[in-house]
Design a protein around this motif. Sequence first.
Motif, PDB file in Angstrom:
ATOM      1  N   LEU A  95     -20.396  37.342 -15.728  1.00 15.84           N
ATOM      2  CA  LEU A  95     -21.379  37.042 -16.800  1.00 15.84           C
ATOM      3  C   LEU A  95     -22.581  37.936 -16.815  1.00 15.84           C
ATOM      4  N   ASP A  96     -22.860  38.431 -15.663  1.00 16.90           N
ATOM      5  CA  ASP A  96     -23.993  39.687 -15.470  1.00 16.90           C
ATOM      6  C   ASP A  96     -23.215  40.815 -16.305  1.00 16.90           C
ATOM      7  N   GLU A  97     -21.933  41.305 -16.291  1.00 23.43           N
ATOM      8  CA  GLU A  97     -21.444  42.352 -16.871  1.00 23.43           C
ATOM      9  C   GLU A  97     -21.505  41.940 -18.341  1.00 23.43           C
ATOM     10  N   ALA A  98     -21.287  40.739 -18.624  1.00 28.56           N
ATOM     11  CA  ALA A  98     -21.196  40.589 -20.142  1.00 28.56           C
ATOM     12  C   ALA A  98     -22.697  40.669 -20.807  1.00 28.56           C
ATOM     13  N   ALA A  99     -23.462  40.092 -20.022  1.00 30.15           N
ATOM     14  CA  ALA A  99     -25.009  40.065 -20.474  1.00 30.15           C
ATOM     15  C   ALA A  99     -25.590  41.584 -20.688  1.00 30.15           C
TER      16      ALA A  99
ATOM     17  N   GLN B 157     -17.516  38.692 -24.941  1.00 27.03           N
ATOM     18  CA  GLN B 157     -16.878  37.414 -25.224  1.00 27.03           C
ATOM     19  C   GLN B 157     -15.599  37.081 -24.260  1.00 27.03           C
ATOM     20  N   ALA B 158     -14.908  38.337 -24.107  1.00 34.38           N
ATOM     21  CA  ALA B 158     -13.701  38.404 -23.263  1.00 34.38           C
ATOM     22  C   ALA B 158     -14.024  38.210 -21.891  1.00 34.38           C
ATOM     23  N   LEU B 159     -15.233  38.754 -21.458  1.00 30.43           N
ATOM     24  CA  LEU B 159     -15.667  38.675 -20.041  1.00 30.43           C
ATOM     25  C   LEU B 159     -15.949  37.321 -19.683  1.00 30.43           C
ATOM     26  N   THR B 160     -16.716  36.586 -20.570  1.00 30.71           N
ATOM     27  CA  THR B 160     -17.187  35.067 -20.508  1.00 30.71           C
ATOM     28  C   THR B 160     -16.005  34.323 -20.550  1.00 30.71           C
TER      29      THR B 160
ATOM     30  N   ARG C  60     -24.153  29.390 -19.198  1.00 28.00           N
ATOM     31  CA  ARG C  60     -23.355  29.177 -18.193  1.00 28.00           C
ATOM     32  C   ARG C  60     -24.148  29.788 -16.848  1.00 28.00           C
ATOM     33  N   LYS C  61     -24.791  30.747 -16.920  1.00 29.04           N
ATOM     34  CA  LYS C  61     -25.852  30.926 -15.798  1.00 29.04           C
ATOM     35  C   LYS C  61     -26.640  29.620 -15.456  1.00 29.04           C
ATOM     36  N   ALA C  62     -27.104  29.211 -16.489  1.00 32.44           N
ATOM     37  CA  ALA C  62     -27.990  27.931 -16.227  1.00 32.44           C
ATOM     38  C   ALA C  62     -27.369  26.851 -15.468  1.00 32.44           C
ATOM     39  N   ARG C  63     -26.119  26.618 -15.900  1.00 34.47           N
ATOM     40  CA  ARG C  63     -25.193  25.564 -15.375  1.00 34.47           C
ATOM     41  C   ARG C  63     -24.971  25.917 -13.655  1.00 34.47           C
ATOM     42  N   LEU C  64     -24.896  27.223 -13.626  1.00 35.23           N
ATOM     43  CA  LEU C  64     -24.591  27.714 -11.994  1.00 35.23           C
ATOM     44  C   LEU C  64     -25.900  27.518 -11.234  1.00 35.23           C
ATOM     45  N   ASP C  65     -27.070  27.724 -11.773  1.00 32.78           N
ATOM     46  CA  ASP C  65     -28.342  27.761 -11.387  1.00 32.78           C
ATOM     47  C   ASP C  65     -28.636  26.222 -11.173  1.00 32.78           C
ATOM     48  N   GLY C  66     -28.500  25.321 -12.134  1.00 32.07           N
ATOM     49  CA  GLY C  66     -28.439  23.951 -12.042  1.00 32.07           C
ATOM     50  C   GLY C  66     -30.152  23.274 -11.877  1.00 32.07           C
ATOM     51  N   ARG C  67     -31.164  24.393 -12.123  1.00 28.42           N
ATOM     52  CA  ARG C  67     -32.559  23.907 -12.285  1.00 28.42           C
ATOM     53  C   ARG C  67     -32.844  23.534 -13.621  1.00 28.42           C
ATOM     54  N   ALA C  68     -33.680  22.597 -13.631  1.00 26.54           N
ATOM     55  CA  ALA C  68     -34.048  21.863 -15.191  1.00 26.54           C
ATOM     56  C   ALA C  68     -34.585  22.888 -16.056  1.00 26.54           C
ATOM     57  N   PRO C  69     -35.498  23.617 -15.460  1.00 28.48           N
ATOM     58  CA  PRO C  69     -36.223  24.715 -16.277  1.00 28.48           C
ATOM     59  C   PRO C  69     -35.354  25.651 -17.112  1.00 28.48           C
ATOM     60  N   ARG C  70     -34.397  26.124 -16.131  1.00 29.17           N
ATOM     61  CA  ARG C  70     -33.317  26.994 -16.817  1.00 29.17           C
ATOM     62  C   ARG C  70     -32.227  26.422 -17.689  1.00 29.17           C
ATOM     63  N   LEU C  71     -31.987  25.041 -17.476  1.00 28.46           N
ATOM     64  CA  LEU C  71     -30.995  24.582 -18.694  1.00 28.46           C
ATOM     65  C   LEU C  71     -31.895  24.161 -20.022  1.00 28.46           C
ATOM     66  N   LEU C  72     -33.064  23.815 -19.823  1.00 31.19           N
ATOM     67  CA  LEU C  72     -33.796  23.752 -21.105  1.00 31.19           C
ATOM     68  C   LEU C  72     -33.804  25.055 -21.926  1.00 31.19           C
TER      69      LEU C  72
ATOM     70  N   ALA D  12     -25.647  34.677 -30.568  1.00 32.49           N
ATOM     71  CA  ALA D  12     -24.776  33.324 -30.077  1.00 32.49           C
ATOM     72  C   ALA D  12     -24.040  33.726 -28.869  1.00 32.49           C
ATOM     73  N   VAL D  13     -23.573  34.800 -28.753  1.00 29.33           N
ATOM     74  CA  VAL D  13     -22.796  35.268 -27.434  1.00 29.33           C
ATOM     75  C   VAL D  13     -23.708  35.252 -26.333  1.00 29.33           C
ATOM     76  N   HIS D  14     -25.352  35.746 -26.260  1.00 30.60           N
ATOM     77  CA  HIS D  14     -26.227  35.778 -25.338  1.00 30.60           C
ATOM     78  C   HIS D  14     -26.616  34.411 -24.933  1.00 30.60           C
ATOM     79  N   ALA D  15     -26.666  33.533 -25.790  1.00 31.64           N
ATOM     80  CA  ALA D  15     -26.848  31.882 -25.599  1.00 31.64           C
ATOM     81  C   ALA D  15     -25.787  31.344 -24.855  1.00 31.64           C
ATOM     82  N   ARG D  16     -24.589  31.770 -25.085  1.00 34.61           N
ATOM     83  CA  ARG D  16     -23.493  31.226 -24.386  1.00 34.61           C
ATOM     84  C   ARG D  16     -23.368  31.728 -22.938  1.00 34.61           C
ATOM     85  N   ILE D  17     -23.858  33.158 -22.672  1.00 33.77           N
ATOM     86  CA  ILE D  17     -23.668  33.422 -21.311  1.00 33.77           C
ATOM     87  C   ILE D  17     -24.858  32.796 -20.649  1.00 33.77           C
ATOM     88  N   ALA D  18     -26.248  32.613 -21.171  1.00 33.89           N
ATOM     89  CA  ALA D  18     -27.223  32.223 -20.606  1.00 33.89           C
ATOM     90  C   ALA D  18     -27.173  30.751 -20.207  1.00 33.89           C
TER      91      ALA D  18
END
Length: 401
Positions: free
Chosen positions: A119-123, A104-107, A145-157, A137-143
Amino acid sequence: MFEFGRDLRRLFGRDRDREDLGWLELVGVELLEAEARRASIDAGRTSCARPDQAWLTAAAVWRELAARTGATAALDAAEAAAGSAERASASGDRREEARCARAQALTLRFDLYGGPSLLDEAAALIEAASSRAATVAVHARIAARKARLDGRAPRLLEAAALLDLAVHGLDGSPDPLAEAVRLDRAGLTLEAGVTQRDARLLDQAGRDLLALVEACPAERRPLSRARALTLSAAGLTALAALADDAAAREQGRALFEAATDQFTPDHSPLDWAAVQLASQGTGARLVAVDAICRAAGPGLVLGALARERLTATRVAAAEAAGDPAALDAVAGELRRRVATPAAPLDWAADQIGLARVAAARARLFDAPRGEVGLMLASAADVAREVGAPVLAQVAEGLLSL
């Protein structure tokens, strides 16, 4: 000062095994820092009966201080406290909880200063397959943020589905993480709804945010309430812009004002700054936001956004007045800053500012735009590399103007 803190802890029943730290939202940053230091001192005492839990509490208070001030020292202290909790843990469950606190601190550090590697370190610290609700929950929050950086619809879903699972897992929990996950889910849903103009997603985000506002009364959870109101206002304002709806714009403005009314700037400086930036604040308020972010230190994501917004305001005023001398003054200041070693995000913000000056000068004198495109593309690349897609979008949005 400490008497007031003890009264608040009694009010919120802090003597429970799983402490509800929601009472921290009622405490200003000075008292919050004092409470964080006290918590660390208590956890380090040889007489401490449960050092693992005491260190986890200290880590949570330091995270709250960092989130509200941007202080890197508070982030360092949060990570250190979580590490101490892990070393003091006598069971696997407690070690998992401590590693989750470190994640959580790293995120949070990523949210404040960027750096996708965080984010990789936190995961890597947590087990995605864990059945523990907080870890999920923490895993989902990290995912997310990674999905937003990726931007692709499948990752966001996929990230949205993980956040749904996390929300259900923490349903009814007093842990502030439950509210954070619900805000993340609402934000991701709202972003997708606006981008795709999907009424179903927008309705879902609206219901989630309304439930959060109602669950966070101003007298107990002013900051959580303000964050939900700000997200609601941002969504409504975006929709108003798409539909050119003046009434919706006014509703969005009212929600932003309501968010600001929940607390004072000194109570949570970065929350106040975030509301002002989201509401497109200008003038004295924008100058105050810039000052708050500079006080936090270089490299702050909000600071780069404030820096760029303030420059944009000055350039627009100079262009409107037809004042090339004012444009020269802004450009001179930006060139001096760019020539001085700075955090990448601050450099990107100043590059966008120089591009704005060049474009304004081209319009005033009906001249070629020169290297405006290159400056903006470079700024966007740096912003994305650091993990600040919002700043990158600002640069990319100017490419077509």
